[in-house]
Write a protein that holds these residues in place. Structure first.
Motif, PDB file in Angstrom:
ATOM      1  N   GLN A  82       0.834  -1.290  -0.096  1.00  0.00           N
ATOM      2  CA  GLN A  82      -0.082   0.043   0.066  1.00  0.00           C
ATOM      3  C   GLN A  82       0.924   1.138   0.132  1.00  0.00           C
ATOM      4  O   GLN A  82       0.681   2.226  -0.640  1.00  0.00           O
ATOM      5  CB  GLN A  82      -1.002  -0.105   1.372  1.00  0.00           C
ATOM      6  N   LYS A  83       1.992   1.315   0.770  1.00  0.00           N
ATOM      7  CA  LYS A  83       2.682   2.523   0.847  1.00  0.00           C
ATOM      8  C   LYS A  83       3.616   2.729  -0.406  1.00  0.00           C
ATOM      9  O   LYS A  83       3.745   3.571  -0.787  1.00  0.00           O
ATOM     10  CB  LYS A  83       3.668   2.375   1.979  1.00  0.00           C
ATOM     11  N   ALA A  84       4.039   1.482  -0.943  1.00  0.00           N
ATOM     12  CA  ALA A  84       4.759   1.567  -2.161  1.00  0.00           C
ATOM     13  C   ALA A  84       3.842   2.207  -3.155  1.00  0.00           C
ATOM     14  O   ALA A  84       4.206   2.829  -4.086  1.00  0.00           O
ATOM     15  CB  ALA A  84       5.196   0.167  -2.547  1.00  0.00           C
ATOM     16  N   MET A  85       2.494   1.662  -3.253  1.00  0.00           N
ATOM     17  CA  MET A  85       1.825   2.303  -4.376  1.00  0.00           C
ATOM     18  C   MET A  85       1.440   3.758  -4.313  1.00  0.00           C
ATOM     19  O   MET A  85       1.445   4.619  -4.950  1.00  0.00           O
ATOM     20  CB  MET A  85       0.338   1.287  -4.326  1.00  0.00           C
ATOM     21  N   GLU A  86       1.326   4.262  -2.748  1.00  0.00           N
ATOM     22  CA  GLU A  86       1.126   5.752  -2.474  1.00  0.00           C
ATOM     23  C   GLU A  86       2.169   6.243  -3.138  1.00  0.00           C
ATOM     24  O   GLU A  86       2.089   7.606  -3.588  1.00  0.00           O
ATOM     25  CB  GLU A  86       0.906   5.825  -0.998  1.00  0.00           C
TER      26      GLU A  86
END
Length: 122
Positions: A82-86
Motif C-alpha cells: 500500500q505504501k509503495a503504491m502511494e
C-alpha cells in the motif's frame, strides 16, 4: 546533488521545503539560482521523478543493512504494498506538476527573449 535532494524531498515528503527554504538553509544560493538549477536538473532527467517500488525497495534494504546495528539513529520500517503504491502515485503526480510548471516557465522565457529580440531589431 542539491537539486537531486530538492526534487526527491518534494516527491517523497507530504510537507516539503520550498526553494526559498533551501536558499535560507544554504545561503550561498539565492532562490532564483535554485529555481534555475532545479529547472535544468528536471530537464536533464526529462522530468522522470517516478521511482518504481522495486528500485525503492532495493535501496531501502541496502540502507537498512548499513544501519542495522544502530536503528535508533536511522529507524526503518518495512515498506508494504500500500505504501509503495502511494509513493509511486505521489511521484507520478509531482512529475506531471513539475513538467507543467517548467513548460509554463519555458513559454514565459521564450516570450521574454522574443520581446528582447524585437527591441533590438527596432
Amino acid at each position: 546533488i542539491l537539486c537531486a535532494l530538492l526534487v526527491a524531498q518534494k516527491v517523497w515528503d507530504d510537507r516539503y521545503l520550498s526553494n526559498a527554504d533551501f536558499a535560507f538553509i544554504y545561503p550561498f544560493f539565492v532562490t532564483e539560482e535554485i529555481n534555475k538549477l532545479e529547472q535544468k536538473f528536471l530537464e536533464l532527467i526529462q522530468y522522470n521523478v517516478t521511482v518504481k517500488s522495486g528500485l525503492y525497495a532495493k535501496y531501502y534494504f541496502e540502507l537498512r543493512a548499513l544501519f542495522k546495528d544502530n536503528e535508533a539513529e536511522f529507524p526503518l520500517t518495512p515498506l508494504d504494498n500500500q505504501k509503495a503504491m502511494e509513493l509511486e502515485l505521489r511521484s507520478g503526480e509531482l512529475q506531471k506538476q513539475e513538467k507543467s510548471k517548467a513548460e509554463r516557465l519555458s513559454l514565459t522565457q521564450q516570450a521574454g527573449t522574443q520581446k528582447k529580440a524585437n527591441f533590438v531589431l527596432n
